[in-house]
Design an enzyme around this catalytic site. Sequence first.
Site, PDB file in Angstrom:
ATOM      1  N   HIS A 209       0.828  -1.319   0.038  1.00 11.39           N
ATOM      2  CA  HIS A 209      -0.014  -0.011   0.069  1.00 11.39           C
ATOM      3  C   HIS A 209       0.828   1.247  -0.067  1.00 11.39           C
ATOM      4  O   HIS A 209       0.201   2.281  -0.161  1.00 11.39           O
ATOM      5  CB  HIS A 209      -0.999   0.148   1.124  1.00 11.39           C
ATOM      6  CG  HIS A 209      -0.206   0.305   2.500  1.00 11.39           C
ATOM      7  ND1 HIS A 209       0.321  -0.466   3.157  1.00 11.39           N
ATOM      8  CD2 HIS A 209      -0.198   1.731   3.343  1.00 11.39           C
ATOM      9  CE1 HIS A 209       0.947   0.212   4.256  1.00 11.39           C
ATOM     10  NE2 HIS A 209       0.789   1.376   4.169  1.00 11.39           N
TER      11      HIS A 209
HETATM   12  C1  UD1 Z   1      -1.789   6.042   5.546  1.00 13.65           C
HETATM   13  C2  UD1 Z   1      -0.479   6.590   5.831  1.00 13.65           C
HETATM   14  C3  UD1 Z   1       0.574   5.515   6.180  1.00 13.65           C
HETATM   15  C4  UD1 Z   1      -0.017   4.562   6.754  1.00 13.65           C
HETATM   16  C5  UD1 Z   1      -1.365   3.966   6.265  1.00 13.65           C
HETATM   17  C6  UD1 Z   1      -1.944   2.580   6.832  1.00 13.65           C
HETATM   18  C7  UD1 Z   1       0.130   9.088   5.372  1.00 13.65           C
HETATM   19  C8  UD1 Z   1       0.973   9.893   4.832  1.00 13.65           C
HETATM   20  N1  UD1 Z   1       0.220   7.760   5.181  1.00 13.65           N
HETATM   21  O1  UD1 Z   1      -1.551   5.744   4.033  1.00 13.65           O
HETATM   22  O2  UD1 Z   1       1.704   5.996   6.869  1.00 13.65           O
HETATM   23  O3  UD1 Z   1       0.997   3.303   6.721  1.00 13.65           O
HETATM   24  O4  UD1 Z   1      -2.242   4.736   6.161  1.00 13.65           O
HETATM   25  O5  UD1 Z   1      -2.979   2.196   5.928  1.00 13.65           O
HETATM   26  O6  UD1 Z   1      -0.551   9.555   6.403  1.00 13.65           O
HETATM   27  N2  UD1 Z   1      -8.977   5.413   1.192  1.00 13.65           N
HETATM   28  C9  UD1 Z   1     -10.338   4.549   1.018  1.00 13.65           C
HETATM   29  N3  UD1 Z   1     -10.628   4.376   2.289  1.00 13.65           N
HETATM   30  C10 UD1 Z   1     -10.197   4.546   3.279  1.00 13.65           C
HETATM   31  C11 UD1 Z   1      -9.122   5.235   3.355  1.00 13.65           C
HETATM   32  C12 UD1 Z   1      -8.391   5.828   2.325  1.00 13.65           C
HETATM   33  O7  UD1 Z   1     -10.639   4.770  -0.066  1.00 13.65           O
HETATM   34  O8  UD1 Z   1     -10.738   4.237   4.443  1.00 13.65           O
HETATM   35  C13 UD1 Z   1      -8.441   5.996  -0.056  1.00 13.65           C
HETATM   36  C14 UD1 Z   1      -8.256   7.482   0.122  1.00 13.65           C
HETATM   37  O9  UD1 Z   1      -9.440   8.384  -0.404  1.00 13.65           O
HETATM   38  C15 UD1 Z   1      -6.908   7.988  -0.837  1.00 13.65           C
HETATM   39  C16 UD1 Z   1      -6.046   6.425  -0.661  1.00 13.65           C
HETATM   40  O10 UD1 Z   1      -6.811   5.634  -0.182  1.00 13.65           O
HETATM   41  O11 UD1 Z   1      -7.325   8.128  -2.105  1.00 13.65           O
HETATM   42  C17 UD1 Z   1      -5.103   6.849   0.314  1.00 13.65           C
HETATM   43  O12 UD1 Z   1      -5.468   7.016   1.552  1.00 13.65           O
HETATM   44  P1  UD1 Z   1      -4.445   8.039   2.807  1.00 13.65           P
HETATM   45  O13 UD1 Z   1      -5.245   8.371   3.568  1.00 13.65           O
HETATM   46  O14 UD1 Z   1      -3.633   8.908   2.068  1.00 13.65           O
HETATM   47  O15 UD1 Z   1      -3.316   6.894   3.219  1.00 13.65           O
HETATM   48  P2  UD1 Z   1      -2.934   5.585   3.315  1.00 13.65           P
HETATM   49  O16 UD1 Z   1      -2.465   5.071   1.879  1.00 13.65           O
HETATM   50  O17 UD1 Z   1      -3.693   4.643   3.997  1.00 13.65           O
END
Ligand code: UD1
Length: 352
Positions: A209
Amino acid sequence: MTDLELMTVVGTRPQFIKASTVSRVLRKISGISEFMLHTGQHFDESLSGVFFDELEIPPPRCNLGIAGGSHGQMTGRMLEGIERVLLKTRPAAVLVYGDTNSTLAGALAAAKLHIPVVHVEAGLRSFNNKMPEEHNRRITDHISNLLFCPTETAVRNLMAEGISSDVHYVGDVMYDLAIHTAREAATSENSILERFSLNRNEFSVATIHREENITDVTVLGEILAYLKAMAREQHIVIILHPRTRKMLDHYELSCEPLILSPPVSYREMSYLIRSASHVYTDSGGLQKEACFHRTPCTTLRSETEWPETIESGWNRLWKQPAFLPRRSITGFGDGNAADKIVATLCSYLSDG
Ligand code: UD1
C-alpha cells in the site's frame, strides 16, 4: 491525581491498533479520561470501524471526516479542525501515534497551543525522504515533549538529531498486542482460512500500500510480477488496501493467479500471519508481526525502520539475496510497553 483529560488523535488503521493498547491501560487509571479524536483519514468500515469494535476502543468523541486530497490539503484541514477542538477542550496533553498525516497534524496543532505532545513510536527513521511518513516522523519528534521509543535503535536515531530529554525506551505497543492476541487464539479465526479454502502453512500472505510502491506503474508492475512468480510455487492471498485496489484498476493490471481479498480485521490478519508460511509486505507493522509470530517475511522495500527484524533472520529486504542466520527476536520490549507509557505519562503530568 486530579481529574485530567488527555486527547488522543488517531486517523488511520495502524493508529487504531496502537492506540487500543494504551487506551486499555488508561481506562484503569482513575482521575484520567481520554478524549479520542478521529481525523477521518481512514473512513472505510473495513479500515476503521471494525478496529474500534474488535479492539474495544471507545468510539471517537469527535470525527473530523477529513480524508483524501493532496498531503498539504489533508494535513492543513486536519490542523485547522484539531486546533478548533483543542481550543474548546484544552486537554492536559495530546497523544499521537506513528507517522501519518494525522500524527503530524495532531502534534503541530497541540505544539502551537503549548499543549504537551506525547509521541508513541518516536525515533523511527527510514532515511528515505521520498516517503511522506519520514517527514511526518521527523517533525513530530522535534516538537514532542515526551517521546516513547519502541526500540533502542529509535532512541539512538533521536540522539543523533539532538533529541535526548524525556526520551524513553519502553518497547513496542504492537508487540504487546501481538502476544496478547496470539494467547487468546480464538478458534473462530479459522474461518478466514476456510473463506479462501487455504490450509495452514500452505499459503503466503501479501500486502502492498505504500505510496512509493503503488503510484508508479513500473514499480507496482515489478512487485506484482514478483508476487505472481512466487504464486506459481504456493497460493498467495493479497489483502488489498482500498488505494492499492484503485491503482490496480486505474492501470488495468491483472493479479491472476493471486487470491484477492478486501481488508481484514486485526485478529483475522494476525491469524493469517501465524498460519502462513511466508509474508510479503511493504507495511511497517506487518513485517514486525511476521517476526513476532516466527513467520519468515520479505519486505517489499529497499530499507526498513525496523533493522532488528532483519538482524533476527526472520525478515529480509526484497532485493537482499538471503536471510541472515536466525536469532531470537529481541529489542521490542517485554510486552508491557503500554503500561510503561501510561506510568511515565502520569508521573510527567503530575510533575508538570
Ligand atoms: C496512510 C499513511 C501511512 C500508513 C497507512 C496505513 C500517511 C501519509 N500515510 O496511508 O503511513 O501506513 O495509512 O494504511 O498518512 N482511502 C479509501 N478508504 C479509506 C481510506 C483511504 O478509499 O478508508 C483512499 C483515500 O481516499 C486515498 C487513498 O486511499 O485516495 C490513500 O489514503 P491515505 O489516507 O492517503 O493513506 P494511506 O495510503 O492509507
